[in-house]
Each structure stands twice: as C-alpha cells, then as structure tokens.
Design an enzyme around this catalytic site. Structure first.
Site, mmCIF file in Angstrom:
data_model
loop_
_atom_site.group_PDB
_atom_site.id
_atom_site.type_symbol
_atom_site.label_atom_id
_atom_site.label_comp_id
_atom_site.label_asym_id
_atom_site.label_seq_id
_atom_site.Cartn_x
_atom_site.Cartn_y
_atom_site.Cartn_z
ATOM 1 N N LYS A 174 0.838 -1.192 0.000
ATOM 2 C CA LYS A 174 0.000 0.000 0.000
ATOM 3 C C LYS A 174 0.879 1.249 0.000
ATOM 4 O O LYS A 174 1.984 1.151 0.523
ATOM 5 C CB LYS A 174 -0.971 0.033 1.190
ATOM 6 C CG LYS A 174 -0.407 -0.291 2.569
ATOM 7 C CD LYS A 174 0.682 0.446 3.211
ATOM 8 C CE LYS A 174 0.792 1.895 3.358
ATOM 9 N NZ LYS A 174 2.033 2.346 4.043
ATOM 10 N N TYR B 297 -4.273 4.280 6.278
ATOM 11 C CA TYR B 297 -4.821 3.358 7.297
ATOM 12 C C TYR B 297 -6.149 3.881 7.839
ATOM 13 O O TYR B 297 -7.067 3.109 8.105
ATOM 14 C CB TYR B 297 -3.822 3.166 8.451
ATOM 15 C CG TYR B 297 -2.645 2.305 8.074
ATOM 16 C CD1 TYR B 297 -2.755 0.913 8.073
ATOM 17 C CD2 TYR B 297 -1.433 2.864 7.708
ATOM 18 C CE1 TYR B 297 -1.680 0.118 7.717
ATOM 19 C CE2 TYR B 297 -0.350 2.069 7.344
ATOM 20 C CZ TYR B 297 -0.487 0.695 7.352
ATOM 21 O OH TYR B 297 0.568 -0.097 6.986
HETATM 22 P P1 NAD Z 1 12.481 1.322 2.086
HETATM 23 O O1 NAD Z 1 13.062 2.600 1.620
HETATM 24 O O2 NAD Z 1 12.951 0.761 3.370
HETATM 25 O O3 NAD Z 1 12.661 0.199 0.970
HETATM 26 C C1 NAD Z 1 12.394 0.455 -0.373
HETATM 27 C C2 NAD Z 1 13.210 -0.489 -1.243
HETATM 28 O O4 NAD Z 1 12.973 -0.184 -2.607
HETATM 29 C C3 NAD Z 1 14.717 -0.342 -1.006
HETATM 30 O O5 NAD Z 1 15.306 -1.607 -0.911
HETATM 31 C C4 NAD Z 1 15.200 0.370 -2.246
HETATM 32 O O6 NAD Z 1 16.529 0.022 -2.601
HETATM 33 C C5 NAD Z 1 14.214 -0.130 -3.289
HETATM 34 N N1 NAD Z 1 14.121 0.730 -4.460
HETATM 35 C C6 NAD Z 1 13.977 0.284 -5.704
HETATM 36 N N2 NAD Z 1 13.965 1.286 -6.558
HETATM 37 C C7 NAD Z 1 14.111 2.417 -5.870
HETATM 38 C C8 NAD Z 1 14.176 3.781 -6.207
HETATM 39 N N3 NAD Z 1 14.080 4.186 -7.487
HETATM 40 N N4 NAD Z 1 14.306 4.660 -5.219
HETATM 41 C C9 NAD Z 1 14.375 4.289 -3.936
HETATM 42 N N5 NAD Z 1 14.339 2.991 -3.556
HETATM 43 C C10 NAD Z 1 14.188 2.064 -4.508
HETATM 44 O O7 NAD Z 1 10.891 1.534 2.129
HETATM 45 P P2 NAD Z 1 9.844 0.612 2.862
HETATM 46 O O8 NAD Z 1 9.531 1.197 4.186
HETATM 47 O O9 NAD Z 1 10.288 -0.789 2.813
HETATM 48 O O10 NAD Z 1 8.536 0.859 1.949
HETATM 49 C C11 NAD Z 1 8.362 0.163 0.712
HETATM 50 C C12 NAD Z 1 6.858 0.051 0.406
HETATM 51 O O11 NAD Z 1 6.249 -0.703 1.445
HETATM 52 C C13 NAD Z 1 6.100 1.368 0.355
HETATM 53 O O12 NAD Z 1 5.110 1.323 -0.637
HETATM 54 C C14 NAD Z 1 5.463 1.488 1.713
HETATM 55 O O13 NAD Z 1 4.279 2.250 1.722
HETATM 56 C C15 NAD Z 1 5.174 0.038 2.018
HETATM 57 N N6 NAD Z 1 5.141 -0.249 3.471
HETATM 58 C C16 NAD Z 1 4.086 -0.933 3.970
HETATM 59 C C17 NAD Z 1 4.012 -1.213 5.303
HETATM 60 C C18 NAD Z 1 2.864 -2.004 5.869
HETATM 61 O O14 NAD Z 1 2.756 -2.106 7.086
HETATM 62 N N7 NAD Z 1 2.035 -2.595 5.031
HETATM 63 C C19 NAD Z 1 5.023 -0.773 6.170
HETATM 64 C C20 NAD Z 1 6.101 -0.086 5.617
HETATM 65 C C21 NAD Z 1 6.154 0.174 4.264
#
Ligand code: NAD
Length: 429
Positions: A195, A280
């Site tokens: 999401k 949320y």
């Molecule tokens: P994060 O920054 O920790 O991880 C993102 C990943 O994407 C990294 O490994 C990064 O290297 C990669 N990536 C690939 N292409 C990229 C680019 N062009 N620029 C930047 N990073 C790139 O982020 P996250 O917290 O893991 O969030 C990722 C997704 O998960 C988001 O959509 C976020 O909303 C979602 N999320 C959901 C929940 C949940 O509880 N459902 C919790 C956290 C995050």
C-alpha cells in the site's frame, strides 16, 4: 431441583480458551443469570465447555424449548468465532500447495516480510528482485535463495520463464508499483503489492486491468484485514452487537525523520503522509463503518515548507459522510508521534483501538470489555492467507484485492481535490 449439563466441544488452540469462554458467557443472556450454576472449561486439543443450568428455572416445557432453540441459533456463532480464531493462529499442520514468492525491493518492510515468512506454512520466500547485488547475496545466504531465482530491475521480466516462482511481492517506493506490477502481470505471475497500491486511482485501475488481462491475481498488503482484534470489532458490527454505526475517528501519524528519504520526494511517494500512513484511516474507516463514503471534506496544514515540499503533505484532516448518515473524522500526519488510534461509536456500543494499525500488539476494548486475542505476526498471517486466496480461491474476511485498493485511491484523489478546491467533494465508489 435438577440441573442440566450442556457440553460444547471446540476444536481449539490453548491460547483461545479464555476468548471462547468470554463468548460463552455472552450466552448467559439466553438464560437468566441465576439459572447458571456452573461454567467450566477443560482443555486439551479440544476444549470442553460445560454449562450447568438449573432446571427449576425452566418452569415450563415451552420455556425450556424456547431457550434451547435460542441456544441452537447462538451456537453457530460460537463455532464461527472459534473457527476464525484457530484460522488466524496458524498453528495447524499443513501439507497442501505452497505459494512461492519473490520479494521485489529489499528495504525495511521487505526485510520485515521476509522474516515473518519464516513462520509461514502456506507461503515461502523463494526469490528476490533488487538493484543492489550485495543485498541479493546477503538474502541468498539468509533465506537460502538459489541464484536462478535472483533478478534485478532490468531483467525481472524473465521471471516469466521461471516455473519455480508463483507470485512477486512488490515492496518498493509507491510511485514504482504501477509499472512494476504491470510488468509482473505481463510475466504471468500473481502480483502482491504494498500500500498504497498506486499513487492515484487511474494508475490503480490500470494495474487492476493489466492483472485481469494477464489472468493473474492482484492482492494488496492490507495486513490489518487479518488482525484478530480488528476482525472481532468487524464481527460485532456485522452481527449488530454495536447497533447503528454513528461515528468513526481515525488518527494516524508519526514524526518523519531524514528529509532526504523517498517518502518526502513526490516523484517516488506520490504525496506525503496521506499516501503512507493516512491510508490506514481511510481504509479503516471503510471496514470499521462498513460502508463506502459518499462525500469528503479535507484541510491541509504545513509547518515546515522546506521538509514538506510542494505536493508532499505534512498534516491533513479529512472527514467522510456515509450513506447511513454516519460520519468519520480523521487525521494523517508526518509531524506527530503516538498517533495510532481508532474509535468507533454506535447506538448500542463503541470500539476503541490504540494502537490500531501498528505492527502490534494491537490493543482494543469495546463497551463489552477488553479485546483479549493473542497477538499474531501480521505479515505471517497475511502471507499464509494470501496463499490460500491465490492457490485455493479462499475468500478473505475483508477484500484485499486491487478493486479494494482503487477505492482507497479514489478517496485519496478526492481528499487532495477537496484541499485544492476548498470544498466538499462527492464520491461514488
Ligand atoms: P524502504 O526505503 O525501506 O525500501 C524500499 C526499497 O525499494 C529499497 O530496498 C530500495 O533500494 C528499493 N528501491 C527500488 N527502486 C528504488 C528507487 N528508485 N528509489 C528508492 N528505492 C528504490 O521503504 P519501505 O519502508 O520498505 O517501503 C516500501 C513500500 O512498502 C512502500 O510502498 C510502503 O508504503 C510500504 N510499506 C508498507 C508497510 C505495511 O505495514 N504494510 C510498512 C512499511 C512500508
């Protein structure tokens, strides 16, 4: 004076004894309180519940039969309830098909999902897609992933020729989900997407259409849709225990740190707090109230225009109206901590959850008392349930498909539009 022992056998996990007992106690209402002589539970794999009833109060055969038939109606509820609980505790042995998943985006949430999947019985992490070779190596060792299941962002279309991967879980920055999901679908693999599924409803609908065309499933990481305390409030609402729903309040936020992160870059995030955490409250208002909003009003405030640039929202307050007349009032922010609270007010009761959407344990109470369900790791349950949906056509308690996500995205579009126009926006979902 005689007595009658009623025995109930429940196939159950030990940890659920007290919640089953609580439920049974609500059956007291069927009999007068004084008529209950004893209630006891014996627990091994099966829980044996014994309700001893004073026969004297069953002063006529008709009265007795009436009460027994009410009990017969109530018992399936007990069964249904118990089933839901064992279902989501996921301790049962399983030897059916397993969903083989590749994770795309090995960041902080991807890592959380991978760790949680270690405890899955129906889903297994078998592949990775990442732009960082060092991370791939690390994950290969940690999760025993073969070289042939490792891809990068340039070559992952070749996953089409890999018979050992069933689904790709996209856990990358929001604005990338759209193109990545369409490529995964074109490769013939099921799509699980984080999401917000996309950054607006138009892109979300394109993802839904692409997955339909490719005949693959599209599911969204709405982990709260499997959370036991959340589900209990929904059950109470659905079964009329709360009466007519009048009001929902959803407060979601945290104080965001590093100003250089992608969450504060509109190109990658598609917006600000609303996309990330406010969603949320949006999704929650829909499953708590049990209706779709028909109008939206919203107001934005910004205290730091450097950190929260044009198109990146800091704090938004928004309100919904529902067809029944119920209303919702919500807050989404990147500038306040300790903000994770749901409150549902209804004619016959209320539900209050705080924390309401964090990784847990979720805490909640209703007018009937504390919600005492065992904590489950959200991502473990979510992935096992998604495996059941994809492989066995199982129905989730609340939808988690692309269409469900498009509704949230339409609401997000309407909130941004309401802020821009400074007026109420009508909605048709
Ligand atoms: P994060 O920054 O920790 O991880 C993102 C990943 O994407 C990294 O490994 C990064 O290297 C990669 N990536 C690939 N292409 C990229 C680019 N062009 N620029 C930047 N990073 C790139 O982020 P996250 O917290 O893991 O969030 C990722 C997704 O998960 C988001 O959509 C976020 O909303 C979602 N999320 C959901 C929940 C949940 O509880 N459902 C919790 C956290 C995050």
């Amino acid at each position: 004076m005689g007595s009658l022992k009623l025995l109930f056998f429940q196939q159950h996990q030990h940890s659920d004894v007290f919640t089953v007992l609580n439920r049974l106690i609500s059956l007291y209402k069927i009999f007068t309180k004084k008529s209950i002589l004893a209630i006891s539970a014996h627990c091994c794999n099966t829980i044996l519940l014994i309700l001893t009833i004073k026969l004297a109060v069953m002063n006529s055969r008709r009265n007795f039969l009436q009460k027994m038939s009410t009990l017969a109606i109530a018992l399936p509820l007990l069964n249904k309830y118990s089933l839901a609980k064992t279902h989501f505790t996921h301790k049962e042995k399983y030897d059916g098909p397993v969903l083989r998943v590749a994770i795309m985006g090995l960041g902080s949430y991807g890592t959380r999902v991978a760790e949680a999947m270690k405890d899955c019985t129906k889903a297994k992490l078998v592949g990775v897609i990442s732009g960082t070779p060092a991370k791939i190596k690390d994950w290969q060792v940690k999760y025993n992933i073969p070289e042939k299941n490792c891809y990068n962002y340039e070559n992952f279309d070749a996953i089409k020729n890999n018979p050992d991967i069933d689904a790709v879980y996209i856990i990358t920055p929001n604005a990338l989900h759209h193109d990545q999901a369409i490529r995964v679908a074109a490769a013939g693999k099921h799509v699980i997407c984080e999401k917000p599924m996309a950054i607006n409803a138009k892109e979300g609908q394109q993802m839904v259409d692409a997955c339909k065309k490719a005949n693959v499933k599209l599911l969204v990481g709405y982990r709260m849709h499997f959370e036991p305390k959340t589900l209990e409030v929904i059950r109470m609402r659905r079964e009329g225990e709360l009466g007519k729903i009048l009001f929902f309040q959803g407060l979601c936020g945290f104080k965001i740190g590093d100003p250089t992160q992608w969450r504060l870059n509109k190109e990658l995030s598609g917006g600000g707090s609303l996309m990330d955490i406010g969603i949320y409250a949006i999704n929650g208002s829909r499953y708590m109230v049990g209706e779709e909003p028909v109008w939206v009003t919203a107001e934005a405030t910004k205290t730091d225009a450097v950190k929260f640039k044009e198109g990146v929202d800091e704090t938004i307050q928004f309100e919904f109206g529902f067809p029944s007349g119920a209303v919702a009032s919500c807050l989404s922010t990147y500038n306040m901590n300790n903000l994770d609270r749901f409150f549902l007010n209804a004619e016959k009761g209320f539900a209050e959850m705080q924390p309401s959407t964090g990784y847990g344990p979720i805490k909640g109470r209703t007018n009937k008392g504390e919600l005492n369900f065992p904590h489950v790791t959200h991502q473990t349950v979510q992935m096992d349930e998604m495996a059941g949906i994809i492989l066995a056509g199982k129905q989730p308690p609340i939808p988690i498909d692309g269409e469900e996500a498009v509704k949230d995205l339409k609401i997000i579009d309407a909130i941004y539009l309401a802020i821009k126009k400074g007026k109420k926006i009508d909605l048709q979902l």
